[in-house]
Design a protein around this motif. Structure first.
Motif, short mmCIF file in Angstrom:
data_model
loop_
_atom_site.label_atom_id
_atom_site.label_comp_id
_atom_site.label_asym_id
_atom_site.label_seq_id
_atom_site.Cartn_x
_atom_site.Cartn_y
_atom_site.Cartn_z
N TYR A 152 12.15 2.67 -10.22
CA TYR A 152 12.77 1.35 -10.29
C TYR A 152 13.13 1.00 -11.74
N ILE A 153 12.19 1.24 -12.65
CA ILE A 153 12.44 0.94 -14.06
C ILE A 153 13.52 1.87 -14.62
N ALA A 154 13.48 3.14 -14.25
CA ALA A 154 14.53 4.07 -14.68
C ALA A 154 15.90 3.61 -14.17
N ASP A 155 15.94 3.11 -12.93
CA ASP A 155 17.20 2.61 -12.38
C ASP A 155 17.71 1.39 -13.15
N THR A 158 6.67 -6.25 -17.88
CA THR A 158 5.60 -7.24 -18.03
C THR A 158 5.33 -7.96 -16.71
N ALA A 159 6.38 -8.42 -16.05
CA ALA A 159 6.21 -9.13 -14.77
C ALA A 159 5.60 -8.22 -13.71
N LEU A 160 6.04 -6.97 -13.66
CA LEU A 160 5.50 -6.03 -12.68
C LEU A 160 4.03 -5.73 -12.97
N LYS A 161 3.66 -5.60 -14.23
CA LYS A 161 2.25 -5.36 -14.57
C LYS A 161 1.38 -6.53 -14.15
N ARG A 162 1.84 -7.74 -14.42
CA ARG A 162 1.05 -8.92 -14.04
C ARG A 162 0.94 -9.02 -12.52
N PHE A 163 2.04 -8.78 -11.83
CA PHE A 163 2.03 -8.83 -10.37
C PHE A 163 1.07 -7.79 -9.79
N TRP A 164 1.16 -6.54 -10.24
CA TRP A 164 0.31 -5.48 -9.70
C TRP A 164 -1.15 -5.67 -10.08
N GLY A 165 -1.40 -6.22 -11.27
CA GLY A 165 -2.78 -6.54 -11.63
C GLY A 165 -3.36 -7.58 -10.67
N TRP A 166 -2.56 -8.59 -10.37
CA TRP A 166 -2.98 -9.62 -9.42
C TRP A 166 -3.19 -9.02 -8.03
N CYS A 167 -2.26 -8.18 -7.59
CA CYS A 167 -2.38 -7.54 -6.26
C CYS A 167 -3.65 -6.67 -6.18
N SER A 199 0.81 -1.22 0.00
CA SER A 199 0.00 0.00 0.00
C SER A 199 0.85 1.27 0.00
N GLU A 200 2.12 1.16 0.33
CA GLU A 200 3.01 2.31 0.37
C GLU A 200 3.73 2.58 -0.96
N ILE A 201 3.69 1.61 -1.86
CA ILE A 201 4.41 1.75 -3.12
C ILE A 201 3.57 2.58 -4.09
N THR A 202 4.20 3.58 -4.67
CA THR A 202 3.50 4.48 -5.58
C THR A 202 3.92 4.21 -7.02
N THR A 203 3.16 4.78 -7.92
CA THR A 203 3.50 4.68 -9.34
C THR A 203 4.89 5.24 -9.59
N ASP A 230 -6.46 -7.09 -7.69
CA ASP A 230 -7.62 -7.98 -7.52
C ASP A 230 -7.59 -8.68 -6.16
N GLU A 231 -6.44 -9.21 -5.80
CA GLU A 231 -6.32 -10.04 -4.60
C GLU A 231 -6.50 -9.24 -3.31
N TYR A 232 -5.96 -8.04 -3.28
CA TYR A 232 -5.96 -7.25 -2.06
C TYR A 232 -6.87 -6.02 -2.15
N SER A 233 -7.67 -5.97 -3.21
CA SER A 233 -8.63 -4.87 -3.40
C SER A 233 -7.95 -3.50 -3.31
N LEU A 234 -6.82 -3.38 -4.01
CA LEU A 234 -6.13 -2.09 -4.05
C LEU A 234 -6.94 -1.11 -4.87
N ASP A 235 -6.80 0.16 -4.58
CA ASP A 235 -7.55 1.19 -5.26
C ASP A 235 -7.16 1.33 -6.73
N ARG A 236 -5.90 1.06 -7.03
CA ARG A 236 -5.44 1.24 -8.41
C ARG A 236 -4.34 0.26 -8.72
N ASN A 237 -4.13 0.09 -10.00
CA ASN A 237 -3.09 -0.81 -10.47
C ASN A 237 -1.96 0.04 -11.01
#
Length: 105
Positions: free
Chosen positions: A53-56, A87-96, A43-47, A98-105
């Motif tokens: 991370y990707i820029a790094d 791709t892996a991060l998108k799939r993971f965050w999409g799953w999160c 819940s603390e990780i932002t866009t 749904d799984e944890y009812s996060l406000d946004r992906n």
């Protein structure tokens, strides 16, 4: 939920869904490295954290950092490798989402 716990649950769900062992290893490699860098709750990780991370990844001057499949080598990551991380991060965050009812992906 801490990021490393979410990664573990995602990997378990992916295995239960029947993903191939090679795909699971790929997700494990990418998402474990991401979780190590973030080391906080999901819940603390932002866009912007993910963008940074990707820029790094793009700024690295070596490949296979911390990877078990190959020794570290000089040179930047390929665009294909970076796209794989995205791709892996998108799939993971999409799953999160749904799984944890996060406000946004």
């Amino acid at each position: 939920m801490e990021i490393i716990e979410a990664v573990d649950e995602f990997l378990l769900a992916s295995k239960a869904d029947g993903l191939k062992e090679t795909t699971l290893k790929w997700y494990t490699s990418i998402l474990s490295a991401f979780a190590e860098v973030m080391d906080t709750s999901i819940s603390e990780i932002t866009t912007n954290n993910i963008r940074q991370y990707i820029a790094d990844l793009r700024d690295r001057d070596s490949r296979y950092v911390g990877a078990s499949q190959k020794p570290e080598q000089e040179g930047s990551m390929s665009e294909a490798s970076i796209a794989g991380h995205v791709t892996a991060l998108k799939r993971f965050w999409g799953w999160c989402t749904d799984e944890y009812s996060l406000d946004r992906n």
